[in-house]
Design a protein around this motif. Structure first.
Motif, PDB file in Angstrom:
ATOM      1  N   GLY A  48       0.779  -1.228   0.000  1.00  0.00           N
ATOM      2  CA  GLY A  48       0.000   0.000   0.000  1.00  0.00           C
ATOM      3  C   GLY A  48       0.810   1.276   0.000  1.00  0.00           C
ATOM      4  O   GLY A  48       0.262   2.348  -0.239  1.00  0.00           O
ATOM      5  N   VAL A  49       2.099   1.199   0.266  1.00  0.00           N
ATOM      6  CA  VAL A  49       2.932   2.403   0.265  1.00  0.00           C
ATOM      7  C   VAL A  49       3.239   2.768  -1.182  1.00  0.00           C
ATOM      8  O   VAL A  49       3.736   1.946  -1.945  1.00  0.00           O
ATOM      9  CB  VAL A  49       4.233   2.200   1.070  1.00  0.00           C
ATOM     10  N   SER A  50       2.927   4.012  -1.551  1.00  0.00           N
ATOM     11  CA  SER A  50       3.148   4.433  -2.931  1.00  0.00           C
ATOM     12  C   SER A  50       4.306   5.410  -3.078  1.00  0.00           C
ATOM     13  O   SER A  50       4.893   5.505  -4.153  1.00  0.00           O
ATOM     14  CB  SER A  50       1.884   5.050  -3.521  1.00  0.00           C
ATOM     15  N   GLN A  51       4.634   6.132  -2.014  1.00  0.00           N
ATOM     16  CA  GLN A  51       5.741   7.086  -2.105  1.00  0.00           C
ATOM     17  C   GLN A  51       6.348   7.313  -0.727  1.00  0.00           C
ATOM     18  O   GLN A  51       5.632   7.405   0.267  1.00  0.00           O
ATOM     19  CB  GLN A  51       5.252   8.414  -2.684  1.00  0.00           C
ATOM     20  N   VAL A  52       7.678   7.422  -0.707  1.00  0.00           N
ATOM     21  CA  VAL A  52       8.407   7.675   0.539  1.00  0.00           C
ATOM     22  C   VAL A  52       9.478   8.713   0.260  1.00  0.00           C
ATOM     23  O   VAL A  52      10.235   8.587  -0.694  1.00  0.00           O
ATOM     24  CB  VAL A  52       9.085   6.388   1.084  1.00  0.00           C
ATOM     25  N   ASP A  53       9.528   9.733   1.101  1.00  0.00           N
ATOM     26  CA  ASP A  53      10.569  10.758   1.014  1.00  0.00           C
ATOM     27  C   ASP A  53      11.180  10.886   2.401  1.00  0.00           C
ATOM     28  O   ASP A  53      10.496  11.302   3.343  1.00  0.00           O
ATOM     29  CB  ASP A  53       9.967  12.087   0.558  1.00  0.00           C
ATOM     30  N   VAL A  54      12.448  10.488   2.544  1.00  0.00           N
ATOM     31  CA  VAL A  54      13.114  10.516   3.848  1.00  0.00           C
ATOM     32  C   VAL A  54      14.142  11.636   3.851  1.00  0.00           C
ATOM     33  O   VAL A  54      14.964  11.740   2.947  1.00  0.00           O
ATOM     34  CB  VAL A  54      13.791   9.165   4.168  1.00  0.00           C
ATOM     35  N   SER A  55      14.087  12.472   4.879  1.00  0.00           N
ATOM     36  CA  SER A  55      15.006  13.595   5.010  1.00  0.00           C
ATOM     37  C   SER A  55      15.894  13.396   6.233  1.00  0.00           C
ATOM     38  O   SER A  55      15.392  13.401   7.366  1.00  0.00           O
ATOM     39  CB  SER A  55      14.228  14.905   5.143  1.00  0.00           C
ATOM     40  N   TYR A  56      17.191  13.226   5.988  1.00  0.00           N
ATOM     41  CA  TYR A  56      18.133  13.089   7.111  1.00  0.00           C
ATOM     42  C   TYR A  56      18.233  14.385   7.923  1.00  0.00           C
ATOM     43  O   TYR A  56      18.136  14.334   9.159  1.00  0.00           O
ATOM     44  CB  TYR A  56      19.503  12.649   6.605  1.00  0.00           C
ATOM     45  N   PRO A  57      18.382  15.564   7.287  1.00  0.00           N
ATOM     46  CA  PRO A  57      18.487  16.791   8.092  1.00  0.00           C
ATOM     47  C   PRO A  57      17.254  17.056   8.964  1.00  0.00           C
ATOM     48  O   PRO A  57      17.375  17.536  10.089  1.00  0.00           O
ATOM     49  CB  PRO A  57      18.654  17.899   7.052  1.00  0.00           C
ATOM     50  N   ASP A  58      16.080  16.705   8.446  1.00  0.00           N
ATOM     51  CA  ASP A  58      14.842  16.938   9.201  1.00  0.00           C
ATOM     52  C   ASP A  58      14.497  15.777  10.129  1.00  0.00           C
ATOM     53  O   ASP A  58      13.584  15.879  10.954  1.00  0.00           O
ATOM     54  CB  ASP A  58      13.668  17.176   8.252  1.00  0.00           C
ATOM     55  N   ARG A  59      15.195  14.643   9.956  1.00  0.00           N
ATOM     56  CA  ARG A  59      14.941  13.432  10.737  1.00  0.00           C
ATOM     57  C   ARG A  59      13.461  13.025  10.643  1.00  0.00           C
ATOM     58  O   ARG A  59      12.781  12.793  11.637  1.00  0.00           O
ATOM     59  CB  ARG A  59      15.334  13.612  12.203  1.00  0.00           C
ATOM     60  N   GLU A  60      12.983  12.961   9.391  1.00  0.00           N
ATOM     61  CA  GLU A  60      11.597  12.593   9.186  1.00  0.00           C
ATOM     62  C   GLU A  60      11.397  11.875   7.857  1.00  0.00           C
ATOM     63  O   GLU A  60      12.250  11.947   6.969  1.00  0.00           O
ATOM     64  CB  GLU A  60      10.675  13.816   9.260  1.00  0.00           C
ATOM     65  N   ALA A  61      10.270  11.185   7.757  1.00  0.00           N
ATOM     66  CA  ALA A  61       9.885  10.511   6.520  1.00  0.00           C
ATOM     67  C   ALA A  61       8.451  10.904   6.202  1.00  0.00           C
ATOM     68  O   ALA A  61       7.589  10.886   7.081  1.00  0.00           O
ATOM     69  CB  ALA A  61       9.978   8.999   6.678  1.00  0.00           C
ATOM     70  N   VAL A  62       8.224  11.282   4.955  1.00  0.00           N
ATOM     71  CA  VAL A  62       6.875  11.593   4.489  1.00  0.00           C
ATOM     72  C   VAL A  62       6.442  10.400   3.648  1.00  0.00           C
ATOM     73  O   VAL A  62       7.110  10.034   2.679  1.00  0.00           O
ATOM     74  CB  VAL A  62       6.848  12.903   3.674  1.00  0.00           C
ATOM     75  N   VAL A  63       5.337   9.772   4.049  1.00  0.00           N
ATOM     76  CA  VAL A  63       4.897   8.518   3.436  1.00  0.00           C
ATOM     77  C   VAL A  63       3.471   8.670   2.914  1.00  0.00           C
ATOM     78  O   VAL A  63       2.584   9.120   3.645  1.00  0.00           O
ATOM     79  CB  VAL A  63       4.931   7.360   4.459  1.00  0.00           C
ATOM     80  N   THR A  64       3.268   8.291   1.651  1.00  0.00           N
ATOM     81  CA  THR A  64       1.935   8.246   1.071  1.00  0.00           C
ATOM     82  C   THR A  64       1.551   6.784   0.930  1.00  0.00           C
ATOM     83  O   THR A  64       2.325   5.989   0.392  1.00  0.00           O
ATOM     84  CB  THR A  64       1.904   8.953  -0.301  1.00  0.00           C
TER      85      THR A  64
END
Length: 99
Positions: A48-64
């Motif tokens: 079900g995961v269609s997109q993942v954007d992981v940011s090391y500087p922000d220490r976060e992952a944006v997941v669709t």
């Protein structure tokens, strides 16, 4: 008449429409620029995961993801199993991906 009946039958037999959600996960345990690769691989393996954007500087992952196939709890479990515990980011919990 026959066409209408076939159309109604086809529509009723279709699964419910999926709802795509975008969430931001806070992942404070990222300590190097290679960490996002592991996290992205773990999240992309989820159904079900269609997109993942992981940011090391922000220490976060944006997941669709499709919320009929997975959940925020399953996503945070996947990052924890990869060695990076995460939580749903309370502020700005969802964000649109640039096209």
């Amino acid at each position: 008449m026959r066409f209408g009946l076939m159309l109604i039958t086809a529509l009723l037999s279709m699964p419910a429409l999926a709802t795509m959600q975008t969430v931001t996960l806070s992942i404070p345990g990222m300590t190097c620029s290679a960490c996002p690769i592991t996290i992205k691989l773990a999240l992309n393996k989820m159904d079900g995961v269609s997109q993942v954007d992981v940011s090391y500087p922000d220490r976060e992952a944006v997941v669709t993801f499709d919320d009929t196939l997975t959940s925020v709890e399953a996503l945070t479990e996947a990052t924890a199993n990869a060695g990076y515990p995460s939580t749903l980011k309370p502020s700005n919990a969802s964000r649109e991906f640039p096209e």
